[in-house]
Motif scaffolding. Structure first.
Motif, PDB file in Angstrom:
ATOM      1  N   ASP A   1      -1.198  17.848  -0.441  1.00  0.00           N
ATOM      2  CA  ASP A   1      -2.529  17.551   0.110  1.00  0.00           C
ATOM      3  C   ASP A   1      -2.418  16.679   1.368  1.00  0.00           C
ATOM      4  O   ASP A   1      -3.197  16.829   2.311  1.00  0.00           O
ATOM      5  N   ILE A   2      -1.439  15.779   1.356  1.00  0.00           N
ATOM      6  CA  ILE A   2      -1.216  14.947   2.545  1.00  0.00           C
ATOM      7  C   ILE A   2      -0.709  15.820   3.692  1.00  0.00           C
ATOM      8  O   ILE A   2      -1.204  15.768   4.825  1.00  0.00           O
ATOM      9  N   VAL A   3       0.280  16.657   3.365  1.00  0.00           N
ATOM     10  CA  VAL A   3       0.901  17.503   4.394  1.00  0.00           C
ATOM     11  C   VAL A   3      -0.126  18.484   4.978  1.00  0.00           C
ATOM     12  O   VAL A   3      -0.110  18.760   6.186  1.00  0.00           O
ATOM     13  N   LYS A   4      -1.061  18.972   4.138  1.00  0.00           N
ATOM     14  CA  LYS A   4      -2.090  19.903   4.653  1.00  0.00           C
ATOM     15  C   LYS A   4      -2.850  19.292   5.818  1.00  0.00           C
ATOM     16  O   LYS A   4      -3.134  19.962   6.816  1.00  0.00           O
ATOM     17  N   THR A   5      -3.183  17.990   5.702  1.00  0.00           N
ATOM     18  CA  THR A   5      -3.951  17.356   6.781  1.00  0.00           C
ATOM     19  C   THR A   5      -3.084  17.163   8.030  1.00  0.00           C
ATOM     20  O   THR A   5      -3.560  17.319   9.148  1.00  0.00           O
ATOM     21  N   ALA A   6      -1.797  16.846   7.818  1.00  0.00           N
ATOM     22  CA  ALA A   6      -0.881  16.702   8.968  1.00  0.00           C
ATOM     23  C   ALA A   6      -0.717  18.055   9.663  1.00  0.00           C
ATOM     24  O   ALA A   6      -0.721  18.148  10.896  1.00  0.00           O
ATOM     25  N   TRP A   7      -0.597  19.098   8.883  1.00  0.00           N
ATOM     26  CA  TRP A   7      -0.402  20.456   9.425  1.00  0.00           C
ATOM     27  C   TRP A   7      -1.646  20.905  10.194  1.00  0.00           C
ATOM     28  O   TRP A   7      -1.557  21.474  11.277  1.00  0.00           O
TER      29      TRP A   7
ATOM     30  N   LEU B   1       0.853  -1.189   0.000  1.00  0.00           N
ATOM     31  CA  LEU B   1       0.000   0.000   0.000  1.00  0.00           C
ATOM     32  C   LEU B   1       0.888   1.237   0.000  1.00  0.00           C
ATOM     33  O   LEU B   1       1.490   1.601   1.018  1.00  0.00           O
ATOM     34  N   GLY B   2       1.009   1.853  -1.152  1.00  0.00           N
ATOM     35  CA  GLY B   2       1.763   3.099  -1.285  1.00  0.00           C
ATOM     36  C   GLY B   2       1.137   3.895  -2.409  1.00  0.00           C
ATOM     37  O   GLY B   2       0.241   3.414  -3.108  1.00  0.00           O
ATOM     38  N   MET B   3       1.609   5.115  -2.578  1.00  0.00           N
ATOM     39  CA  MET B   3       1.049   5.961  -3.633  1.00  0.00           C
ATOM     40  C   MET B   3       1.657   5.625  -4.985  1.00  0.00           C
ATOM     41  O   MET B   3       1.131   5.968  -6.028  1.00  0.00           O
ATOM     42  N   GLY B   4       2.846   4.988  -4.950  1.00  0.00           N
ATOM     43  CA  GLY B   4       3.518   4.668  -6.209  1.00  0.00           C
ATOM     44  C   GLY B   4       4.379   5.815  -6.696  1.00  0.00           C
ATOM     45  O   GLY B   4       4.861   5.813  -7.828  1.00  0.00           O
ATOM     46  N   HIS B   5       4.573   6.805  -5.813  1.00  0.00           N
ATOM     47  CA  HIS B   5       5.400   7.949  -6.177  1.00  0.00           C
ATOM     48  C   HIS B   5       6.258   8.307  -4.967  1.00  0.00           C
ATOM     49  O   HIS B   5       5.748   8.349  -3.855  1.00  0.00           O
ATOM     50  N   GLY B   6       7.531   8.551  -5.205  1.00  0.00           N
ATOM     51  CA  GLY B   6       8.413   8.854  -4.086  1.00  0.00           C
ATOM     52  C   GLY B   6       8.733  10.341  -3.987  1.00  0.00           C
ATOM     53  O   GLY B   6       8.765  11.047  -4.993  1.00  0.00           O
ATOM     54  N   TYR B   7       8.959  10.799  -2.759  1.00  0.00           N
ATOM     55  CA  TYR B   7       9.402  12.177  -2.520  1.00  0.00           C
ATOM     56  C   TYR B   7      10.645  12.130  -1.644  1.00  0.00           C
ATOM     57  O   TYR B   7      10.740  11.317  -0.724  1.00  0.00           O
ATOM     58  N   SER B   8      11.573  13.040  -1.909  1.00  0.00           N
ATOM     59  CA  SER B   8      12.798  13.086  -1.125  1.00  0.00           C
ATOM     60  C   SER B   8      12.543  13.817   0.200  1.00  0.00           C
ATOM     61  O   SER B   8      11.536  14.532   0.351  1.00  0.00           O
ATOM     62  N   VAL B   9      13.482  13.669   1.127  1.00  0.00           N
ATOM     63  CA  VAL B   9      13.359  14.353   2.419  1.00  0.00           C
ATOM     64  C   VAL B   9      13.289  15.869   2.189  1.00  0.00           C
ATOM     65  O   VAL B   9      12.456  16.565   2.799  1.00  0.00           O
ATOM     66  N   LEU B  10      14.113  16.376   1.288  1.00  0.00           N
ATOM     67  CA  LEU B  10      14.094  17.828   1.036  1.00  0.00           C
ATOM     68  C   LEU B  10      12.773  18.265   0.414  1.00  0.00           C
ATOM     69  O   LEU B  10      12.270  19.357   0.711  1.00  0.00           O
ATOM     70  N   GLU B  11      12.193  17.420  -0.427  1.00  0.00           N
ATOM     71  CA  GLU B  11      10.872  17.767  -0.997  1.00  0.00           C
ATOM     72  C   GLU B  11       9.800  17.823   0.088  1.00  0.00           C
ATOM     73  O   GLU B  11       8.880  18.643   0.019  1.00  0.00           O
ATOM     74  N   VAL B  12       9.933  16.951   1.089  1.00  0.00           N
ATOM     75  CA  VAL B  12       8.975  16.986   2.202  1.00  0.00           C
ATOM     76  C   VAL B  12       9.125  18.298   2.968  1.00  0.00           C
ATOM     77  O   VAL B  12       8.139  18.972   3.299  1.00  0.00           O
ATOM     78  N   VAL B  13      10.364  18.698   3.218  1.00  0.00           N
ATOM     79  CA  VAL B  13      10.596  19.955   3.947  1.00  0.00           C
ATOM     80  C   VAL B  13       9.998  21.122   3.155  1.00  0.00           C
ATOM     81  O   VAL B  13       9.297  21.985   3.718  1.00  0.00           O
ATOM     82  N   GLU B  14      10.222  21.135   1.852  1.00  0.00           N
ATOM     83  CA  GLU B  14       9.676  22.215   1.009  1.00  0.00           C
ATOM     84  C   GLU B  14       8.150  22.210   1.039  1.00  0.00           C
ATOM     85  O   GLU B  14       7.518  23.263   1.061  1.00  0.00           O
ATOM     86  N   SER B  15       7.570  21.021   1.020  1.00  0.00           N
ATOM     87  CA  SER B  15       6.113  20.918   1.047  1.00  0.00           C
ATOM     88  C   SER B  15       5.554  21.519   2.344  1.00  0.00           C
ATOM     89  O   SER B  15       4.578  22.279   2.317  1.00  0.00           O
ATOM     90  N   VAL B  16       6.183  21.193   3.482  1.00  0.00           N
ATOM     91  CA  VAL B  16       5.689  21.743   4.764  1.00  0.00           C
ATOM     92  C   VAL B  16       5.836  23.268   4.765  1.00  0.00           C
ATOM     93  O   VAL B  16       4.942  23.986   5.235  1.00  0.00           O
TER      94      VAL B  16
END
Ligand code: UFG
Length: 334
Positions: free
Chosen positions: A315-321, A255-270
């Motif tokens: 969209d995922i990060v919005k819910t976490a935030w 169960l995954g989205m099938g798309h990967g994001y890097s740690v830096l991309e996560v930081v940018e998203s937040v």
């Protein structure tokens, strides 16, 4: 149709699954020792507080439950899931993740409970030869955590042979986000997961976020992970319950989205989602982190009709935030 027993239903993924299953009209009992889970996350649900690994008591607790009410599927989320802790304290992981699970399976066998859905993990694959990872990729876990999860997958095979208990293993990639209604979310103590830690840094609850390694063989040098929204994970369990009830054979699904994001991309998203700055500190690699883990969830899509509804990291990060803003210190401690 019987009731559902949900072990670990007060935890992060378990509580979201309970919420989604309740919306489908399922009758649910949660069994949780509240060592990691939160009573608040189970509001309005029958809760039995018990520890699966407490061998002096758990057999009779489960027998009583199974004899009082007809359960036709067990969803087994309970367990510990800190990779680093598992390396330091394997005994605890074998006792809880394997021993506790065997207590559950034995009670199911004694009482004729016929089906189980197990929360397994991409950590059972270890460092993959090929990405995206398919379910038949060799399982070579790198930590005691991954090995205990694999050990329980193997136990499930044997309990099917001996007792006819059918199972689905859901191998989660990186569970992320929170319920969009703002009432459920991620609250681990201590928190080790990237997205809540970056949110904490954005809120000023921690001075910075550490980037564990910038020399990986990935485009920006940081690790790539497949972040899958926790409600999408929860929804897969509804489909799993339906499949087992309709007679589906035992199997495993990524169960995954099938798309990967890097740690830096996560930081940018937040940063984008919160509109706040985050200080990122480059630190050495964390031992045992594979460079890239991305799922192929084609099998879950083909066989269960599972389609993640959150397809974008923001969209995922919005819910976490949103959850972090409402519960900056997590759930209350009661
Ligand atoms: N990371 C950082 N800084 C942090 C925390 C994490 O750079 O402060 C990095 C990690 O090195 C990793 C990525 O962010 O590359 C994601 O880390 P998480 O700890 O959020 O998640 P993991 O990928 O380590 O863990 C997840 C599940 C585990 C499972 C594991 C399998 O949460 O249960 O995948 O690899 F075992």
């Amino acid at each position: 149709m019987g009731s559902l027993l949900v072990t670990g239903g007060a935890g992060y993924v378990g509580s979201h699954a309970v919420r989604q299953l309740q919306c489908k009209g399922e009758k649910i009992v949660v069994l949780d020792d509240l060592s990691e889970g939160h009573r608040q996350a189970t509001a309005g649900v029958d809760l039995v507080v018990a520890d699966l690994a407490d061998t002096t008591r758990i057999g009779s607790v489960l027998d009583e439950l199974f004899q009082k009410e007809t359960f036709d599927v067990v969803l087994h989320f309970a367990g510990r899931a800190y990779v680093g802790e598992s390396v330091r304290d394997p005994e605890r992981y074998y006792r809880i993740n394997v021993g506790g699970g065997i207590e559950l399976l034995s009670a199911m066998a004694r009482n004729g409970v016929p089906r189980i859905i197990f929360s397994s993990t991409c950590a059972t694959y270890g460092e993959p030869d090929t990405v995206p990872i398919l379910e038949d990729h060799p399982q070579r876990p790198l930590s005691a955590y991954g090995r205990t999860k694999l050990a329980f997958e193997l136990a499930l095979k044997d309990f099917e042979i001996a007792h006819g208990i059918r199972h689905i293993n859901f191998r989660y990639f990186n569970a992320a986000g929170a319920h969009p209604d703002g009432t459920l979310g991620e609250d681990h103590r201590p928190e080790t997961h990237l997205i809540p830690l970056v949110c904490d840094a954005a809120l000023g609850l921690r001075p910075a976020v550490d980037i564990f390694g910038t020399d990986y063989p990935t485009p920006d040098g940081t690790c790539i992970r497949d972040y899958i929204h926790v409600v999408d994970l929860a929804d897969a369990h509804i489909l799993g319950v339906e499949a087992l009830r309709s007679g589906a054979s035992s199997t495993s699904y990524n169960l995954g989205m099938g798309h990967g994001y890097s740690v830096l991309e996560v930081v940018e998203s937040v940063k984008r989602v919160s509109g706040r700055d985050v200080t990122a500190r480059h630190t050495p690699r964390r031992p045992g982190d594979p460079p890239s883990l991305v799922a192929s969830s084609q099998k879950a899509s083909d066989e269960l009709g599972w389609k993640p509804s959150f397809k974008d990291l923001d969209d995922i990060v919005k819910t976490a935030w949103q959850f972090k803003q409402s519960y900056p210190q997590g759930y209350s401690k009661t």
